[in-house]
Design an enzyme around this catalytic site. Structure first.
Site, PDB file in Angstrom:
ATOM      1  N   ALA A   1       6.737  -2.392  -1.122  1.00  0.00           N
ATOM      2  CA  ALA A   1       7.497  -1.184  -0.381  1.00  0.00           C
ATOM      3  C   ALA A   1       8.636  -1.091  -1.303  1.00  0.00           C
ATOM      4  CB  ALA A   1       7.504  -0.887   0.747  1.00  0.00           C
ATOM      5  N   SER A   2       9.822  -0.906  -0.588  1.00  0.00           N
ATOM      6  CA  SER A   2      11.135  -0.613  -1.541  1.00  0.00           C
ATOM      7  C   SER A   2      11.604  -1.888  -2.060  1.00  0.00           C
ATOM      8  CB  SER A   2      12.016  -0.159  -0.464  1.00  0.00           C
ATOM      9  OG  SER A   2      11.757   1.536  -0.328  1.00  0.00           O
ATOM     10  N   VAL A   3      11.097  -3.004  -1.799  1.00  0.00           N
ATOM     11  CA  VAL A   3      11.311  -4.034  -2.679  1.00  0.00           C
ATOM     12  C   VAL A   3      11.155  -4.069  -3.808  1.00  0.00           C
ATOM     13  CG1 VAL A   3      11.033  -6.784  -2.886  1.00  0.00           C
ATOM     14  CG2 VAL A   3      11.412  -5.700  -0.476  1.00  0.00           C
TER      15      VAL A   3
ATOM     16  N   LYS B   1      11.871  -1.658  -5.807  1.00  0.00           N
ATOM     17  CA  LYS B   1      13.039  -0.865  -6.563  1.00  0.00           C
ATOM     18  C   LYS B   1      13.924  -1.824  -7.445  1.00  0.00           C
ATOM     19  CE  LYS B   1      13.944   3.035  -3.429  1.00  0.00           C
ATOM     20  NZ  LYS B   1      12.769   2.825  -2.353  1.00  0.00           N
TER      21      LYS B   1
END
Length: 357
Positions: free
Chosen positions: A75-77, A79
């Protein structure tokens, strides 16, 4: 003789502390144990794993256990990897951080002329969340081009670029598209060639939803996401926004993330200037439950660099204490609990050993 006794005493004290810290972690991870969606936990100190363990199940239907090699949707890790790709291209001279996003993606409306890549990296671009633009009745998963089309048809913004902070998945989807434009490669191929392969992150990949193996067999040792509903765990692995890439599409394991963590201490991947830029506060985080500043793909709180990642059926976090050379990573394939506070509690005895009598 006295020196030998002293050394033996110190070794025994260190061993006892490590045991206590590990037992503390196991207590905190009890909720992930058993025939339930689980988690993988890694504690790194001075580059060495002090704790490397899987809990619970990666696949309830097949009773497959979580191991340190299990691949979770980050998921947003993800980014921080998209940000690193932009920084690598800046080092190559292929783009500038102060380039307008519309220079690279000209279908965007004129209102984005002054939105820069730098602002998108730090969530200060003011772009509308693409989640709020999804048409009613949408059933097919959105891809990055869908996001670009929706944003291109949306001239409004939340605020003038650079004047405020608002966490933006839209911005990181667009940054992924910029990587493709500037490099001439697909985002998944660029990440593989410039980050995963050089670091020997051999089981990490950017998942593409139209992959020819739709059952997900392209993801090695895959964990599937679950959510607790009515007291039962139901598989909730994908939703409408699970197919976008730059904002959250990477799958990885704690073993591979240990290699990523190591690369953030030296210039084997990013230059010192790029790492300093990524780890410097560029905006004060607002509208989120934790006090922090934001770098490029990293939140900054006190001595920590960290980022969480949440998507349907997954909750993850990586927390780094660079001065102490300590990192704790927790990846889980369930919608609860949120792991950030758990990781801080796990880290505490490793950061502050209890005095030995």
């Amino acid at each position: 003789m006295r020196l030998a006794l002293l050394l033996a005493s110190l070794i025994a004290a260190g061993s006892a502390h490590a045991t206590d810290a590990t037992q503390n972690a196991d207590r905190l991870m009890q909720k992930y144990q058993g025939e339930v969606p689980g988690a993988a936990l890694l504690v790194l100190k001075d580059g060495k794993p002090l704790l490397r363990k899987g809990y619970g199940l990666a696949n309830l239907e097949e009773h497959a256990a979580v191991t340190p090699a299990t691949d979770f949707r980050l998921a947003s890790v993800s980014k921080q990897f998209t940000a690193a790709a932009i920084l690598l291209l800046a080092e190559d001279g292929k783009l500038g951080l102060d380039d307008s996003i519309r220079h690279w993606l000209p279908s965007l409306p004129p209102s984005t002329d002054k939105v820069t890549l730098r602002q998108l990296l730090s969530h200060t671009g003011g772009l509308i969340d693409y989640e709020d633009l999804i048409p009613p009745g949408q059933t097919a998963q959105l891809d990055d081009q869908d996001v670009l089309r929706m944003l291109s048809a949306t001239p409004r913004s939340y605020f003038a670029p650079g004047t405020a902070y608002r966490y933006s998945n839209s911005g990181y989807v667009l940054l992924g598209l910029v990587v493709e434009k500037a490099s001439g490669a697909t985002l998944q191929d660029f990440l593989e060639r410039r980050i995963f392969k050089p670091l020997h992150m051999d089981h990490t990949l950017l998942y593409v939803h139209d992959d020819p193996t739709p059952d997900g067999s392209s993801v090695p040792n895959r964990a599937y996401g679950y959510s607790k509903t009515g007291g039962r765990w139901l598989r909730t692995d994908q939703d409408l926004t699970s197919a976008t890439r730059g904002d959250g599409g990477i799958y990885s394991s704690i073993d591979d993330l240990a290699k990523w963590d190591a690369a953030l201490y030296d210039d084997r991947l990013l230059s010192d200037a790029s790492r300093k830029a990524a780890f410097s506060p560029h905006a004060k985080v607002t509208g989120e439950p934790y006090e922090a500043s934001y770098g490029y793909g990293w939140r900054i709180t006190g001595d920590t660099l960290w980022h969480s990642g949440e998507s349907i059926g997954f909750r993850n976090v990586i927390v780094r204490w660079p001065k102490q050379h300590l990192t704790v990573i927790l990846l889980s394939n369930r919608n609860e609990p949120e792991p950030y506070r758990t990781v801080l509690k796990i880290a505490e005895p490793f950061l502050h050993p209890a005095p030995q009598s």
